[in-house]
Motif scaffolding. Structure first.
Motif, PDB file in Angstrom:
ATOM      1  N   THR A  12       0.715  -1.247   0.014  1.00  0.00           N
ATOM      2  CA  THR A  12      -0.082  -0.097   0.040  1.00  0.00           C
ATOM      3  C   THR A  12       0.769   1.429   0.062  1.00  0.00           C
ATOM      4  O   THR A  12       1.903   1.388   0.512  1.00  0.00           O
ATOM      5  CB  THR A  12      -0.800   0.227   1.398  1.00  0.00           C
ATOM      6  OG1 THR A  12       0.047  -0.032   2.453  1.00  0.00           O
ATOM      7  CG2 THR A  12      -2.056  -0.996   1.185  1.00  0.00           C
ATOM      8  N   ALA A 186      -5.947 -10.079   0.181  1.00  0.00           N
ATOM      9  CA  ALA A 186      -6.630  -8.542   0.266  1.00  0.00           C
ATOM     10  C   ALA A 186      -5.834  -7.952   1.354  1.00  0.00           C
ATOM     11  O   ALA A 186      -5.762  -8.510   2.378  1.00  0.00           O
ATOM     12  CB  ALA A 186      -7.965  -8.337  -0.112  1.00  0.00           C
ATOM     13  N   ALA A 188      -6.585  -3.801   3.375  1.00  0.00           N
ATOM     14  CA  ALA A 188      -7.111  -2.649   3.481  1.00  0.00           C
ATOM     15  C   ALA A 188      -6.324  -1.378   4.113  1.00  0.00           C
ATOM     16  O   ALA A 188      -5.490  -1.688   5.044  1.00  0.00           O
ATOM     17  CB  ALA A 188      -8.507  -2.576   4.053  1.00  0.00           C
ATOM     18  N   SER A 201     -11.729  -6.934   3.034  1.00  0.00           N
ATOM     19  CA  SER A 201     -10.991  -7.585   2.739  1.00  0.00           C
ATOM     20  C   SER A 201     -11.479  -8.992   2.319  1.00  0.00           C
ATOM     21  O   SER A 201     -10.932  -9.832   1.361  1.00  0.00           O
ATOM     22  CB  SER A 201      -9.472  -7.766   3.566  1.00  0.00           C
ATOM     23  OG  SER A 201      -9.073  -6.499   3.606  1.00  0.00           O
ATOM     24  N   CYS A 218     -11.570  -5.616  -6.314  1.00  0.00           N
ATOM     25  CA  CYS A 218     -11.896  -4.363  -5.319  1.00  0.00           C
ATOM     26  C   CYS A 218     -12.690  -3.505  -5.920  1.00  0.00           C
ATOM     27  O   CYS A 218     -13.302  -2.723  -4.876  1.00  0.00           O
ATOM     28  CB  CYS A 218     -10.119  -3.813  -5.449  1.00  0.00           C
ATOM     29  SG  CYS A 218      -9.037  -4.766  -4.791  1.00  0.00           S
ATOM     30  N   LEU A 239      -8.050  -0.315  -1.134  1.00  0.00           N
ATOM     31  CA  LEU A 239      -7.780  -1.653  -1.321  1.00  0.00           C
ATOM     32  C   LEU A 239      -6.928  -2.299  -2.144  1.00  0.00           C
ATOM     33  O   LEU A 239      -6.539  -1.783  -3.228  1.00  0.00           O
ATOM     34  CB  LEU A 239      -9.225  -2.342  -1.528  1.00  0.00           C
ATOM     35  CG  LEU A 239     -10.319  -2.125  -0.624  1.00  0.00           C
ATOM     36  CD1 LEU A 239     -11.705  -2.361  -1.426  1.00  0.00           C
ATOM     37  CD2 LEU A 239     -10.335  -2.998   0.631  1.00  0.00           C
ATOM     38  N   SER A 241      -5.166  -6.093  -3.690  1.00  0.00           N
ATOM     39  CA  SER A 241      -5.200  -7.669  -3.723  1.00  0.00           C
ATOM     40  C   SER A 241      -4.282  -8.166  -4.755  1.00  0.00           C
ATOM     41  O   SER A 241      -3.859  -7.532  -5.801  1.00  0.00           O
ATOM     42  CB  SER A 241      -6.770  -8.077  -3.974  1.00  0.00           C
ATOM     43  OG  SER A 241      -7.137  -7.597  -5.398  1.00  0.00           O
ATOM     44  N   SER A 252      -9.995   2.536  -4.665  1.00  0.00           N
ATOM     45  CA  SER A 252      -9.801   3.558  -3.250  1.00  0.00           C
ATOM     46  C   SER A 252     -10.834   4.533  -3.394  1.00  0.00           C
ATOM     47  O   SER A 252     -11.282   4.727  -4.721  1.00  0.00           O
ATOM     48  CB  SER A 252      -8.386   4.140  -3.414  1.00  0.00           C
ATOM     49  OG  SER A 252      -8.165   4.726  -4.642  1.00  0.00           O
TER      50      SER A 252
END
Ligand code: SD4
Length: 280
Positions: A12, A186, A188, A201, A218, A239, A241, A252
């Protein structure tokens, strides 16, 4: 060596790039997905400089000036999950502390957990009695190794200047993270008090199980949240994945950079997800 699986790693926000670079090297060296996520996450948590992104040492303290951290790790293999919440220094609570000492861990004084940046921000918070920056970051990392093991981890010092004991979405399975070795994983990031109400998730992984690509899953989960609460009222959520083919996806409600590597790439790529309105 026979390649059994498409290796991949994703993280992320832009600041995960060095973590994903390190993960790619470890995966190429044949390391297991869980060791990769755990090692790289621990290095990140220990680095006071990455703390300003709301992770581990150097993270923002709660409203009493104490850094309390949430973190979790989940393997795709059923039932393999571990988490800590509201961790101070090392672990909170007598039993937890004794357990950690038995394992040879030492605890950290709170002063060592604060960086110059976050100590200053805390003094400003006390003077103004309101958060100076409502920043949301948090590191989420997913690794898929050569043998087809997938592991996801998240780590955060949580909402800056939170109430002591506040636990966000990050250490809760299905909310901050989820993994299923038949499908993918996934993670978050964002406003955990809201995120935890939607188990996003878990939802992303279930949609992938039903045939969606990581990106479709997502986006479908975010659209479902937006439909339920109103497009214009959506809280901050990002998010990511990864599926077992090494394909990545994200969605997002805000501009959301994330970093990605797989065997087909020479180097780690930064991708940016732009928020989409339901009305377009
Ligand atoms: C929390 N979800 O504790 C975390 C913080 C975060 O981006 O992810 N910020 O609410």
């Amino acid at each position: 060596m026979q390649i059994l699986s498409q290796m991949a790693a994703v993280g992320t926000w832009s600041f995960s790039r060095p973590a994903v670079e390190r993960m790619s090297c470890m995966l190429l060296a044949g390391q297991n997905a869980t060791d990769v996520v755990e090692t790289v996450m621990a290095e990140f948590e220990d680095d006071a400089d990455t703390g300003r992104h709301i992770v581990g040492r150097g993270g923002y303290p709660n409203c009493k000036g104490v850094v309390e951290c949430d973190a979790a790790i989940m393997e795709g293999v059923p039932g393999r999950f571990g988490a800590v919440a509201a961790l101070r220094g090392l672990l909170v609570g007598d039993g937890a502390e004794a357990f950690a000492q038995d394992l040879g861990f030492t605890s950290e004084a709170n002063d060592n957990m604060l960086s110059h940046h976050t100590a200053t921000a805390y003094r400003e918070f006390l003077e103004k009695n309101q958060p100076v920056s409502g920043g949301h970051d948090t590191i989420g990392l997913i690794a898929l190794d050569l043998s087809g093991n997938i592991t996801v981890g998240v780590s955060t010092s949580g909402a800056p200047f939170k109430s002591p004991g506040r636990v966000g979405d990050s250490p809760l399975p299905g909310c901050g993270l989820y993994a299923d070795h038949t499908v993918g994983a996934a993670a978050a990031t964002g406003d955990g008090d809201k995120i935890m109400c939607y188990c996003p998730s878990f939802h992303v992984v279930q949609l992938m199980k039903q045939g969606s690509s990581p990106s479709e899953a997502c986006h479908a989960v975010l659209a479902d949240i937006q439909r339920r609460i109103g497009d214009d009222k959506c809280f901050e959520i990002g998010l990511i994945s990864l599926n077992m083919k090494g394909e990545v996806g994200a969605a997002s409600s805000v501009e959301f950079p994330y970093t990605f590597w797989n065997q087909g790439l020479d180097s780690v790529k930064e991708l940016i997800n732009q928020p989409k309105s339901l009305n377009v």
